[in-house]
Design an enzyme around this catalytic site. Structure first.
Site, PDB file in Angstrom:
ATOM      1  N   ARG A 189      35.744   4.147  67.096  1.00 49.98           N
ATOM      2  CA  ARG A 189      36.817   4.992  66.543  1.00 49.98           C
ATOM      3  C   ARG A 189      38.162   4.612  67.169  1.00 49.98           C
ATOM      4  NH1 ARG A 189      36.953   9.256  70.570  1.00 49.98           N
ATOM      5  NH2 ARG A 189      35.064   9.098  71.804  1.00 49.98           N
ATOM      6  N   ASN A 225      38.940  -2.657  75.115  1.00 48.77           N
ATOM      7  CA  ASN A 225      39.604  -1.454  74.592  1.00 48.77           C
ATOM      8  C   ASN A 225      38.958  -0.155  75.078  1.00 48.77           C
ATOM      9  OD1 ASN A 225      41.141   0.137  72.330  1.00 48.77           O
ATOM     10  ND2 ASN A 225      38.973   0.581  72.011  1.00 48.77           N
ATOM     11  N   TYR A 263      43.062   8.271  85.549  1.00 50.02           N
ATOM     12  CA  TYR A 263      43.304   7.436  84.353  1.00 50.02           C
ATOM     13  C   TYR A 263      44.527   6.560  84.605  1.00 50.02           C
ATOM     14  CZ  TYR A 263      44.623   6.333  79.488  1.00 50.02           C
ATOM     15  OH  TYR A 263      44.975   5.681  78.324  1.00 50.02           O
ATOM     16  N   ILE A 319      49.349   7.068  71.181  1.00 47.39           N
ATOM     17  CA  ILE A 319      48.772   6.611  69.907  1.00 47.39           C
ATOM     18  C   ILE A 319      48.109   7.822  69.249  1.00 47.39           C
ATOM     19  CG2 ILE A 319      47.337   4.857  68.762  1.00 47.39           C
ATOM     20  CD1 ILE A 319      46.993   3.522  71.538  1.00 47.39           C
TER      21      ILE A 319
HETATM   22  P1  NAP Z   1      39.219   7.216  71.687  1.00 48.16           P
HETATM   23  O1  NAP Z   1      39.629   7.605  70.327  1.00 48.16           O
HETATM   24  O2  NAP Z   1      38.780   8.247  72.656  1.00 48.16           O
HETATM   25  O3  NAP Z   1      38.094   6.073  71.564  1.00 48.16           O
HETATM   26  C1  NAP Z   1      37.522   5.519  72.725  1.00 48.16           C
HETATM   27  C2  NAP Z   1      36.481   4.505  72.348  1.00 48.16           C
HETATM   28  O4  NAP Z   1      35.919   3.971  73.552  1.00 48.16           O
HETATM   29  C3  NAP Z   1      35.333   5.109  71.551  1.00 48.16           C
HETATM   30  O5  NAP Z   1      34.922   4.176  70.592  1.00 48.16           O
HETATM   31  C4  NAP Z   1      34.244   5.283  72.615  1.00 48.16           C
HETATM   32  O6  NAP Z   1      32.944   5.185  72.062  1.00 48.16           O
HETATM   33  C5  NAP Z   1      34.510   4.095  73.497  1.00 48.16           C
HETATM   34  N1  NAP Z   1      33.969   4.229  74.853  1.00 48.16           N
HETATM   35  C6  NAP Z   1      34.250   5.174  75.778  1.00 48.16           C
HETATM   36  N2  NAP Z   1      33.548   4.951  76.894  1.00 48.16           N
HETATM   37  C7  NAP Z   1      32.805   3.831  76.669  1.00 48.16           C
HETATM   38  C8  NAP Z   1      31.878   3.099  77.435  1.00 48.16           C
HETATM   39  N3  NAP Z   1      31.574   3.444  78.697  1.00 48.16           N
HETATM   40  N4  NAP Z   1      31.301   2.013  76.884  1.00 48.16           N
HETATM   41  C9  NAP Z   1      31.598   1.629  75.621  1.00 48.16           C
HETATM   42  N5  NAP Z   1      32.465   2.285  74.845  1.00 48.16           N
HETATM   43  C10 NAP Z   1      33.061   3.383  75.364  1.00 48.16           C
HETATM   44  O7  NAP Z   1      40.402   6.435  72.453  1.00 48.16           O
HETATM   45  P2  NAP Z   1      41.640   5.589  71.884  1.00 48.16           P
HETATM   46  O8  NAP Z   1      42.817   6.465  71.871  1.00 48.16           O
HETATM   47  O9  NAP Z   1      41.254   4.831  70.686  1.00 48.16           O
HETATM   48  O10 NAP Z   1      41.836   4.594  73.121  1.00 48.16           O
HETATM   49  C11 NAP Z   1      41.502   3.218  73.089  1.00 48.16           C
HETATM   50  C12 NAP Z   1      42.149   2.554  74.302  1.00 48.16           C
HETATM   51  O11 NAP Z   1      43.565   2.708  74.224  1.00 48.16           O
HETATM   52  C13 NAP Z   1      41.727   3.159  75.627  1.00 48.16           C
HETATM   53  O12 NAP Z   1      41.573   2.148  76.594  1.00 48.16           O
HETATM   54  C14 NAP Z   1      42.882   4.067  75.977  1.00 48.16           C
HETATM   55  O13 NAP Z   1      42.984   4.293  77.365  1.00 48.16           O
HETATM   56  C15 NAP Z   1      44.040   3.256  75.454  1.00 48.16           C
HETATM   57  N6  NAP Z   1      45.255   4.040  75.201  1.00 48.16           N
HETATM   58  C16 NAP Z   1      45.223   5.134  74.375  1.00 48.16           C
HETATM   59  C17 NAP Z   1      46.398   5.870  74.159  1.00 48.16           C
HETATM   60  C18 NAP Z   1      46.440   7.064  73.262  1.00 48.16           C
HETATM   61  O14 NAP Z   1      47.472   7.782  73.244  1.00 48.16           O
HETATM   62  N7  NAP Z   1      45.405   7.347  72.502  1.00 48.16           N
HETATM   63  C19 NAP Z   1      47.586   5.464  74.791  1.00 48.16           C
HETATM   64  C20 NAP Z   1      47.588   4.342  75.616  1.00 48.16           C
HETATM   65  C21 NAP Z   1      46.412   3.628  75.817  1.00 48.16           C
HETATM   66  P3  NAP Z   1      31.894   6.412  72.142  1.00 48.16           P
HETATM   67  O15 NAP Z   1      32.518   7.537  71.370  1.00 48.16           O
HETATM   68  O16 NAP Z   1      30.679   5.865  71.528  1.00 48.16           O
HETATM   69  O17 NAP Z   1      31.775   6.729  73.615  1.00 48.16           O
END
Ligand code: NAP
Length: 248
Positions: free
Chosen positions: A15, A90, A156, A188
């Site tokens: 996702r 990611n 984090y 994001i």
């Molecule tokens: P998200 O919607 O919470 O999705 C996180 C993804 O990571 C999910 O597919 C989850 O899969 C997977 N995941 C979590 N723990 C895992 C593990 N131990 N092994 C394998 N997969 C795992 O997060 P997102 O917003 O898309 O974030 C993606 C990246 O962007 C992250 O590194 C986050 O820190 C970074 N980021 C996000 C933001 C923001 O505002 N959203 C801003 C800056 C950076 P499951 O559901 O199957 O666990």
């Protein structure tokens, strides 16, 4: 088709941002490997969507913080394709709570996924990339690892700062044929932020020059750039993508 036949693993792609990156690579002709920890249904739904693009895809359940699971995931990829060209680190978690409620177990879970997970995937995939004398690794950090720190997510933020440092060391370790860089997104629009207070999110939006959070595709575009030949002279860098955030 910029990535035709390239073998691309995107960790945490069930996702959010990872899903968007997976779709973008699939549109460009790559053999995409979806990875997830627990969201099987979402991962399989994504597999169905990208299947229409006509390459060879995989969907692998593996916790990136577990060495045996990462090793097995990379071995399954090598068994199927004989190589791995691009690794997008990611997968990430954020546990938000008050400083007084923060437990050592929160720190460990966060660092295990966000930092040690990147080390593990890079170690096992990087070995093959080095041997094949080609590879691209893109790590997803955050502006929280630079200057948008937030006391509700201190571990984090520390993990994302450390990831910028790890990116540089991996770039040295894997040079000259494997190129490692990072992207540091600001906010994001993904599920990761769903539980944060609405007022807080509104206030954060007002600090962004374009007055909105990024669409996942807007970050994916930069990830694909760093995974492409267009960026081959950018090495060990972290590119900030935040809509022009005003730091107060
Ligand atoms: P998200 O919607 O919470 O999705 C996180 C993804 O990571 C999910 O597919 C989850 O899969 C997977 N995941 C979590 N723990 C895992 C593990 N131990 N092994 C394998 N997969 C795992 O997060 P997102 O917003 O898309 O974030 C993606 C990246 O962007 C992250 O590194 C986050 O820190 C970074 N980021 C996000 C933001 C923001 O505002 N959203 C801003 C800056 C950076 P499951 O559901 O199957 O666990």
């Amino acid at each position: 088709m910029e990535f035709k036949d390239k073998v691309v693993l995107i960790t945490g792609s069930s996702r959010g941002l990872g899903r968007s990156i997976a779709i973008s690579f699939a549109k460009e002709g790559a053999n995409v490997i979806i990875n997830y920890k627990s969201s099987k249904k979402e991962a399989e739904a994504l597999y169905e969507i990208i299947s229409t693009y006509g390459q060879e895809y995989m969907c692998i359940q593996a916790d990136v913080s577990k060495e045996d699971e990462v090793k097995s995931m990379i071995e399954q990829i090598i068994e199927k394709y004989g190589r791995i060209d691009i690794l997008i680190n990611n997968a990430g978690i954020a546990i938000d709570n008050e400083f007084e409620d923060r437990e050592v177990s929160d720190w460990k879970d966060t660092l295990d996924t966000n930092l040690i997970g990147v080390f593990l995937t890079s170690k096992y995939a990087g070995k093959y990339m080095k041997n094949q004398e080609y590879g691209k690794i893109v790590n997803i950090s955050s502006t929280n690892g630079i200057d948008t720190t937030y006391t509700y997510s201190i571990d984090y933020d520390a993990s994302k700062a450390a990831l910028i440092n790890l990116t540089r060391n991996l770039a040295i370790e894997f040079s000259p044929n494997v190129n490692v860089n990072a992207v540091a997104p600001g906010w994001i629009d993904t599920e990761m932020n769903n539980d944060l207070p609405k007022e807080y999110l509104k206030e954060e939006k007002s600090k962004i020059l374009v007055k909105r959070f990024a669409e996942p595709e807007e970050i994916a575009n930069v990830v694909l750039f760093l995974a492409s030949e267009k960026s081959r002279y950018i090495v060990g860098e972290t590119i900030r993508v935040d809509g022009g955030l005003k730091i107060e």
